[in-house]
Design an enzyme around this catalytic site. Sequence first.
Site, PDB file in Angstrom:
ATOM      1  N   CYS A 115      23.123 -19.497 -24.430  1.00  0.00           N
ATOM      2  CA  CYS A 115      22.428 -20.673 -23.909  1.00  0.00           C
ATOM      3  C   CYS A 115      22.893 -21.818 -24.352  1.00  0.00           C
ATOM      4  CB  CYS A 115      20.923 -20.442 -24.246  1.00  0.00           C
ATOM      5  SG  CYS A 115      20.257 -19.021 -23.444  1.00  0.00           S
ATOM      6  N   HIS A 252      17.772 -27.613 -23.235  1.00  0.00           N
ATOM      7  CA  HIS A 252      18.026 -26.458 -22.729  1.00  0.00           C
ATOM      8  C   HIS A 252      16.604 -26.298 -22.308  1.00  0.00           C
ATOM      9  CE1 HIS A 252      18.647 -22.481 -21.971  1.00  0.00           C
ATOM     10  NE2 HIS A 252      18.013 -21.954 -23.316  1.00  0.00           N
ATOM     11  N   ASN A 282      14.763 -19.873 -17.389  1.00  0.00           N
ATOM     12  CA  ASN A 282      15.979 -19.942 -18.324  1.00  0.00           C
ATOM     13  C   ASN A 282      17.018 -19.466 -17.722  1.00  0.00           C
ATOM     14  OD1 ASN A 282      17.854 -20.020 -20.643  1.00  0.00           O
ATOM     15  ND2 ASN A 282      16.508 -19.158 -22.044  1.00  0.00           N
TER      16      ASN A 282
HETATM   17  O1  UT7 Z   1      17.363 -19.366 -24.383  1.00  0.00           O
HETATM   18  C1  UT7 Z   1      17.595 -18.780 -25.581  1.00  0.00           C
HETATM   19  C2  UT7 Z   1      16.333 -18.962 -26.400  1.00  0.00           C
HETATM   20  N1  UT7 Z   1      15.188 -18.294 -26.162  1.00  0.00           N
HETATM   21  C3  UT7 Z   1      14.170 -18.860 -26.212  1.00  0.00           C
HETATM   22  O2  UT7 Z   1      13.999 -20.057 -26.681  1.00  0.00           O
HETATM   23  C4  UT7 Z   1      13.026 -17.967 -26.052  1.00  0.00           C
HETATM   24  C5  UT7 Z   1      12.052 -18.232 -27.467  1.00  0.00           C
HETATM   25  N2  UT7 Z   1      10.755 -17.505 -27.530  1.00  0.00           N
HETATM   26  C6  UT7 Z   1       9.633 -17.794 -26.320  1.00  0.00           C
HETATM   27  O3  UT7 Z   1       9.971 -18.555 -25.623  1.00  0.00           O
HETATM   28  C7  UT7 Z   1       8.481 -17.004 -26.640  1.00  0.00           C
HETATM   29  O4  UT7 Z   1       8.561 -16.409 -27.863  1.00  0.00           O
HETATM   30  C8  UT7 Z   1       8.217 -16.103 -25.403  1.00  0.00           C
HETATM   31  C9  UT7 Z   1       7.772 -16.615 -24.060  1.00  0.00           C
HETATM   32  C10 UT7 Z   1       9.444 -15.231 -25.334  1.00  0.00           C
HETATM   33  C11 UT7 Z   1       6.910 -15.016 -25.920  1.00  0.00           C
HETATM   34  O5  UT7 Z   1       5.853 -15.980 -26.069  1.00  0.00           O
HETATM   35  P1  UT7 Z   1       4.892 -15.747 -27.392  1.00  0.00           P
HETATM   36  O6  UT7 Z   1       4.051 -16.747 -27.371  1.00  0.00           O
HETATM   37  O7  UT7 Z   1       5.900 -16.166 -28.574  1.00  0.00           O
HETATM   38  O8  UT7 Z   1       4.431 -14.508 -27.055  1.00  0.00           O
HETATM   39  P2  UT7 Z   1       4.368 -12.950 -28.203  1.00  0.00           P
HETATM   40  O9  UT7 Z   1       5.790 -12.688 -28.204  1.00  0.00           O
HETATM   41  O10 UT7 Z   1       4.007 -13.579 -29.465  1.00  0.00           O
HETATM   42  O11 UT7 Z   1       3.580 -12.097 -27.375  1.00  0.00           O
HETATM   43  C12 UT7 Z   1       2.032 -12.417 -27.391  1.00  0.00           C
HETATM   44  C13 UT7 Z   1       1.567 -11.277 -26.549  1.00  0.00           C
HETATM   45  C14 UT7 Z   1       2.164  -9.759 -27.078  1.00  0.00           C
HETATM   46  O12 UT7 Z   1       1.059  -8.855 -26.963  1.00  0.00           O
HETATM   47  P3  UT7 Z   1       0.072  -8.657 -28.074  1.00  0.00           P
HETATM   48  O13 UT7 Z   1       1.026  -7.689 -29.062  1.00  0.00           O
HETATM   49  O14 UT7 Z   1      -0.493  -9.720 -28.513  1.00  0.00           O
HETATM   50  O15 UT7 Z   1      -0.879  -7.532 -27.452  1.00  0.00           O
HETATM   51  C15 UT7 Z   1       3.076  -9.513 -25.957  1.00  0.00           C
HETATM   52  O16 UT7 Z   1       3.150  -7.914 -25.814  1.00  0.00           O
HETATM   53  O17 UT7 Z   1       2.024 -11.355 -25.185  1.00  0.00           O
HETATM   54  C16 UT7 Z   1       2.482 -10.185 -24.815  1.00  0.00           C
HETATM   55  N3  UT7 Z   1       3.595 -10.535 -23.777  1.00  0.00           N
HETATM   56  C17 UT7 Z   1       3.053 -10.502 -22.461  1.00  0.00           C
HETATM   57  N4  UT7 Z   1       1.781 -10.505 -21.820  1.00  0.00           N
HETATM   58  C18 UT7 Z   1       1.750 -10.631 -20.569  1.00  0.00           C
HETATM   59  C19 UT7 Z   1       4.726 -10.653 -23.833  1.00  0.00           C
HETATM   60  N5  UT7 Z   1       5.238 -10.838 -22.673  1.00  0.00           N
HETATM   61  C20 UT7 Z   1       4.273 -10.870 -21.706  1.00  0.00           C
HETATM   62  C21 UT7 Z   1       4.020 -10.949 -20.257  1.00  0.00           C
HETATM   63  N6  UT7 Z   1       2.870 -10.931 -19.703  1.00  0.00           N
HETATM   64  N7  UT7 Z   1       5.274 -11.312 -19.511  1.00  0.00           N
END
Ligand code: UT7
Length: 325
Positions: A115, A252, A282
């Site tokens: 990225c 980005h 992304n």
């Molecule tokens: O380009 C390279 C760089 N990459 C990035 O910058 C990505 C960086 N990370 C992020 O943008 C975020 O961490 C994500 C968008 C990937 C995830 O968001 P988050 O607020 O950090 O969510 P999380 O991973 O803490 O997950 C929270 C909850 C989880 O459920 P439980 O364990 O709380 O029950 C996940 O399983 O959200 C759940 N979850 C979803 N729910 C519905 C994860 N993906 C989804 C989804 N739909 N698509």
Amino acid sequence: MSVTRAVAIGCGHYLPDRVVENAEFEKTLETTDEWIRSRTGIERRHFAADDQKTSDLALEAAKMALKDAGIDASDLDAIVLATATPDQTFPSTATKLQAALGMNGGFAFDIQAVCAGFIFAISTANSMIIAGQAKRILVVGAETFSRIMDWTDRGTCVLFGDGAGAVVLEAQQGDGSSADRGILSTDLNSDGQFNNLLYVDGGVSSTQTTGVLRMQGQEVFKHAVTKLAKTGETAMERAGVTADDIAWVVPHQANLRIIKRTAAKMGISMDKIVVTVQDHGNTSAASIPLALSVAKQRGDIKRGDLLLMEAIGGGLAWGAATIRW
Ligand code: UT7
């Protein structure tokens, strides 16, 4: 004092026709449009057609950039193309683009910094222009991340899209001050101890498969905000400018929450930030040149504007650049 600057004389972008709205994922995954929007800012993304390769997307963006610059491919000395999703293991996607553009001279090569690829590519091109190795370089970011998704992993497959963006850089003379047009500073970083936070679980010398993307999203998120703000500040300091001098930040486009928090850390208001993540998702190395070209097309970015670009991705690899447009 006269110094050589790498000045942007044109830019372009390309997005494949197929638009996939968040709601489409609700049919196959435990997810909702509301979750994706509120956690990432993403509303839709484009996916390449089955027969469209990364070099095909790159070609369309390159053609637009060359037209915008008012030059032909034969006027270029080099192509530097950033991608993590090449057409083939080798040869480089850059040489595919070179052939498709009908450019028989000069040289072309790929850069792999995921990225952050466009920042690494533009920094490399800048160094080659300053060293006198090339006068005009086409710098491209092009990706087909839809090819490396695990469609059962809701934590990753809703985040990425396909696309390409391109910028033409030309050697011009400046006076060495921050009033010069062109690239004023760059800052590159990587730390391989974080390989396991964001990677593809296949490869030529390991599994002999392409593999799919794996990410520890929350961990990457934490690194992103601190590292992006720091590299952005370093790039501004090296250019001898402050946050007040920046007309536009072109970040980005991974997550709107990362973009907002980074802007706040750097003390730059959101009305100076180019945001396209809602429409593109992304697109990895393509995301900055895509956002740049879209913002220029809508009349936001104008000649003379001071831009700050910053990105982070797998490696971890991250960096920033300032450029006076
Ligand atoms: O380009 C390279 C760089 N990459 C990035 O910058 C990505 C960086 N990370 C992020 O943008 C975020 O961490 C994500 C968008 C990937 C995830 O968001 P988050 O607020 O950090 O969510 P999380 O991973 O803490 O997950 C929270 C909850 C989880 O459920 P439980 O364990 O709380 O029950 C996940 O399983 O959200 C759940 N979850 C979803 N729910 C519905 C994860 N993906 C989804 C989804 N739909 N698509």
